[in-house]
Design a protein around this motif. Structure first.
Motif, PDB file in Angstrom:
ATOM      1  N   TYR A 134      -9.359   0.456  -1.479  1.00 12.64           N
ATOM      2  CA  TYR A 134      -8.555   0.807  -0.304  1.00 12.64           C
ATOM      3  C   TYR A 134      -9.126   0.160   0.960  1.00 12.64           C
ATOM      4  O   TYR A 134      -8.383  -0.284   1.850  1.00 12.64           O
ATOM      5  N   GLN A 135     -10.445   0.097   1.070  1.00 14.86           N
ATOM      6  CA  GLN A 135     -11.059  -0.529   2.234  1.00 14.86           C
ATOM      7  C   GLN A 135     -10.760  -2.027   2.289  1.00 14.86           C
ATOM      8  O   GLN A 135     -10.491  -2.580   3.360  1.00 14.86           O
ATOM      9  N   VAL A 136     -10.791  -2.677   1.124  1.00 18.69           N
ATOM     10  CA  VAL A 136     -10.450  -4.099   1.065  1.00 18.69           C
ATOM     11  C   VAL A 136      -8.986  -4.304   1.453  1.00 18.69           C
ATOM     12  O   VAL A 136      -8.635  -5.254   2.168  1.00 18.69           O
TER      13      VAL A 136
ATOM     14  N   LEU B  48       4.342   4.206   7.065  1.00 17.49           N
ATOM     15  CA  LEU B  48       4.055   2.906   7.666  1.00 17.49           C
ATOM     16  C   LEU B  48       4.354   1.742   6.737  1.00 17.49           C
ATOM     17  O   LEU B  48       4.837   0.701   7.179  1.00 17.49           O
ATOM     18  N   GLY B  49       4.091   1.901   5.437  1.00 15.27           N
ATOM     19  CA  GLY B  49       4.293   0.815   4.489  1.00 15.27           C
ATOM     20  C   GLY B  49       5.691   0.783   3.913  1.00 15.27           C
ATOM     21  O   GLY B  49       6.525  -0.054   4.271  1.00 15.27           O
ATOM     22  N   GLN B  50       5.965   1.741   3.012  1.00 14.66           N
ATOM     23  CA  GLN B  50       7.263   1.756   2.340  1.00 14.66           C
ATOM     24  C   GLN B  50       8.422   1.966   3.308  1.00 14.66           C
ATOM     25  O   GLN B  50       9.515   1.437   3.102  1.00 14.66           O
TER      26      GLN B  50
ATOM     27  N   PRO C 130       0.797  -1.233   0.000  1.00 15.19           N
ATOM     28  CA  PRO C 130       0.000   0.000   0.000  1.00 15.19           C
ATOM     29  C   PRO C 130       0.831   1.285   0.000  1.00 15.19           C
ATOM     30  O   PRO C 130       0.357   2.317  -0.474  1.00 15.19           O
ATOM     31  N   GLY C 131       2.050   1.217   0.534  1.00 16.97           N
ATOM     32  CA  GLY C 131       2.897   2.402   0.569  1.00 16.97           C
ATOM     33  C   GLY C 131       3.932   2.466  -0.527  1.00 16.97           C
ATOM     34  O   GLY C 131       4.729   3.405  -0.578  1.00 16.97           O
ATOM     35  N   GLN C 132       3.961   1.475  -1.420  1.00 16.40           N
ATOM     36  CA  GLN C 132       4.959   1.435  -2.482  1.00 16.40           C
ATOM     37  C   GLN C 132       4.454   2.167  -3.726  1.00 16.40           C
ATOM     38  O   GLN C 132       3.255   2.185  -4.015  1.00 16.40           O
ATOM     39  N   THR C 133       5.374   2.729  -4.491  1.00 15.47           N
ATOM     40  CA  THR C 133       5.014   3.499  -5.678  1.00 15.47           C
ATOM     41  C   THR C 133       4.264   2.653  -6.693  1.00 15.47           C
ATOM     42  O   THR C 133       3.315   3.126  -7.335  1.00 15.47           O
ATOM     43  N   PHE C 134       4.647   1.383  -6.859  1.00 13.63           N
ATOM     44  CA  PHE C 134       3.995   0.547  -7.864  1.00 13.63           C
ATOM     45  C   PHE C 134       2.517   0.322  -7.537  1.00 13.63           C
ATOM     46  O   PHE C 134       1.705   0.117  -8.441  1.00 13.63           O
TER      47      PHE C 134
ATOM     48  N   ALA D  28      -4.435   3.297   7.979  1.00 12.14           N
ATOM     49  CA  ALA D  28      -4.056   4.265   6.943  1.00 12.14           C
ATOM     50  C   ALA D  28      -4.735   3.945   5.610  1.00 12.14           C
ATOM     51  O   ALA D  28      -5.141   4.844   4.878  1.00 12.14           O
ATOM     52  N   CYS D  29      -4.838   2.642   5.290  1.00 11.52           N
ATOM     53  CA  CYS D  29      -5.529   2.243   4.055  1.00 11.52           C
ATOM     54  C   CYS D  29      -6.993   2.665   4.102  1.00 11.52           C
ATOM     55  O   CYS D  29      -7.544   3.156   3.109  1.00 11.52           O
ATOM     56  N   TYR D  30      -7.625   2.460   5.264  1.00 10.01           N
ATOM     57  CA  TYR D  30      -9.030   2.871   5.377  1.00 10.01           C
ATOM     58  C   TYR D  30      -9.146   4.392   5.268  1.00 10.01           C
ATOM     59  O   TYR D  30     -10.067   4.911   4.612  1.00 10.01           O
TER      60      TYR D  30
END
Length: 416
Positions: A177-179, A121-123, A33-37, A98-100
């Motif tokens: 994003y919720q999923v 948090l992700g990347q 979720p935090g990566q550019t790809f 954060a995704c939510y």
């Protein structure tokens, strides 16, 4: 809990590090979720839904990345003090939140905050924690373990963008994003809570699964602390090698992110079709994966300074090619050299910190460097864009990058 863990571990007929390895791989996938790809899959929908220009969207992403570097320096020390397991649980829970939150953004300000949280948090955090996980369990085999870990990263790079794109088309970007929030929490939280262990000594085992007799035969002391350098961040900061490694990591992140971010427009400026940029991403990715896998294995057998120097030189060769390249062939030459150099450096940096500075304060040491690396990745696109606005070309920025990286490529051969 520790008593039960110790009792269970002494009955295990296998090394528990081989349970921790797939957990670390799933943590790497969880950084998506935090990566550019992954963020790139949401870009068209965000532009249309939020009515942002491309420059405003890029600005939010770059500022979010840059701001994420500041609190990232606290993650390493927290993992040193409270343990990787507890720190990972907190980070994963916050990443799910954060995704939510990302599914609720309505404009530039909330999008900036969402990008900050996802990148931090992700990347940033979860990537650091997953890398430190394997470093806590493997020493002599850490190169080969890093090679296996790179497969998980490559799988995420290859499949996650396509899966997200299809989900966005079918269900919309907010629902997607919720999923993602649910999947991150449901998959990683129970796994870490039930199976994660901080280090082998916690459950009565040793690095690499060796017995005390095998440790003695390998000329290593039988305790985990006596064969580690066990340097603190302050100790590391008194060595020239620390600053060379940190500078290479930050500058390489700045250059790589800047070029990849503008690769399509760079090809367009040079009269090359858009299909060239698409093909370059494939060449770049395959070269990076191949050299990361080979390099990870090589770190168990070859000197790290030479591998580090070779990786930095490949980056310089790639930069020189893209600086004057006007044909598809030379652009692919850039992708092979720069992608290969990046893959080799990823392999070396996954090993060099624990080999040179030990495990005891690994979180603090790698955390401080990872902070600079994340900041560099946010700075690269800003430099490229500012130079393009001022000169109507990316060439000056590419030359600046080459001049900045060349002395570091030379210094890399002398790290100790």
């Amino acid at each position: 809990m520790n008593y039960l863990s110790n009792g269970l571990s002494r009955r295990l007929p296998f090394f528990y590090g081989y349970v921790m390895l797939p957990i670390a791989m799933l943590m790497q996938v969880g950084t998506s979720p935090g990566q550019t790809f992954a963020v790139s899959a949401f870009t068209p929908a965000l532009l249309a839904s939020l009515e942002l220009s491309e420059s405003r969207l890029a600005l939010a992403y770059m500022l979010g990345t840059f701001l994420a570097a500041a609190p990232l320096s606290m993650v390493g020390p927290c993992s040193d003090r409270f343990g990787l397991r507890l720190t990972s649980l907190i980070v994963v829970a916050l990443l799910s939140g954060a995704c939510y939150f990302a599914s609720t953004v309505t404009g530039f300000a909330t999008l900036l905050l969402a990008f900050f949280l996802l990148r931090f948090l992700g990347q940033g955090s979860l990537t650091l924690l997953s890398q430190n996980t394997t470093a806590m369990w493997f020493r002599s085999r850490i190169g080969r373990v890093s090679a296996i870990l790179s497969i998980g990263t490559a799988a995420a790079f290859a499949w996650v963008p396509q899966m997200l794109s299809e989900a966005i088309q079918d269900h919309g970007w907010r629902s997607t994003y919720q999923v993602m929030a649910v999947l991150v929490a449901v998959i990683l939280l129970p796994l870490i809570a039930l199976l994660y262990r901080n280090k082998p000594e916690e459950i009565g085992q040793m690095l690499d699964g060796m017995t005390p007799k095998e440790r003695h035969a390998s000329h290593l002391a039988p305790t985990a602390t006596s064969d580690d350098p066990a340097m603190t961040l302050a100790d590391a900061g008194r060595t020239a090698t620390f600053y060379i490694l940190a500078a290479i990591s930050a500058v390489w992140a700045m250059i790589g992110t800047g070029i990849v971010f503008y690769l399509f427009t760079l090809c367009e400026d040079r009269g090359l079709p858009s299909s060239t940029a698409t093909a370059l991403f494939k060449t770049f990715g395959l070269s990076m994966l191949a050299m990361q896998f080979v390099g990870s294995v090589a770190t168990d057998y070859l000197r790290l300074d030479r591998l580090l120097g070779l990786g930095a030189v490949l980056l310089c060769v790639g930069l020189a090619l893209i600086w004057f390249a006007q044909t598809s062939l030379l652009m692919h030459g850039f992708a092979i050299c720069f992608g290969g150099g990046q893959g080799l450096l990823m392999a070396v940096t996954g090993v060099v910190w624990v080999r040179y500075y030990g495990r005891k304060h690994l979180g603090s040491i790698r955390g401080s460097v990872w902070c600079a690396t994340v900041a560099g990745s946010g700075l690269g696109p800003l430099v490229m864009g500012a130079v393009k606005d001022a000169t109507a070309s990316y060439d000056t920025a590419l030359l600046m990058f080459l001049l900045l990286l060349t002395p570091l490529a030379i210094a890399a051969w002398f790290v100790r």
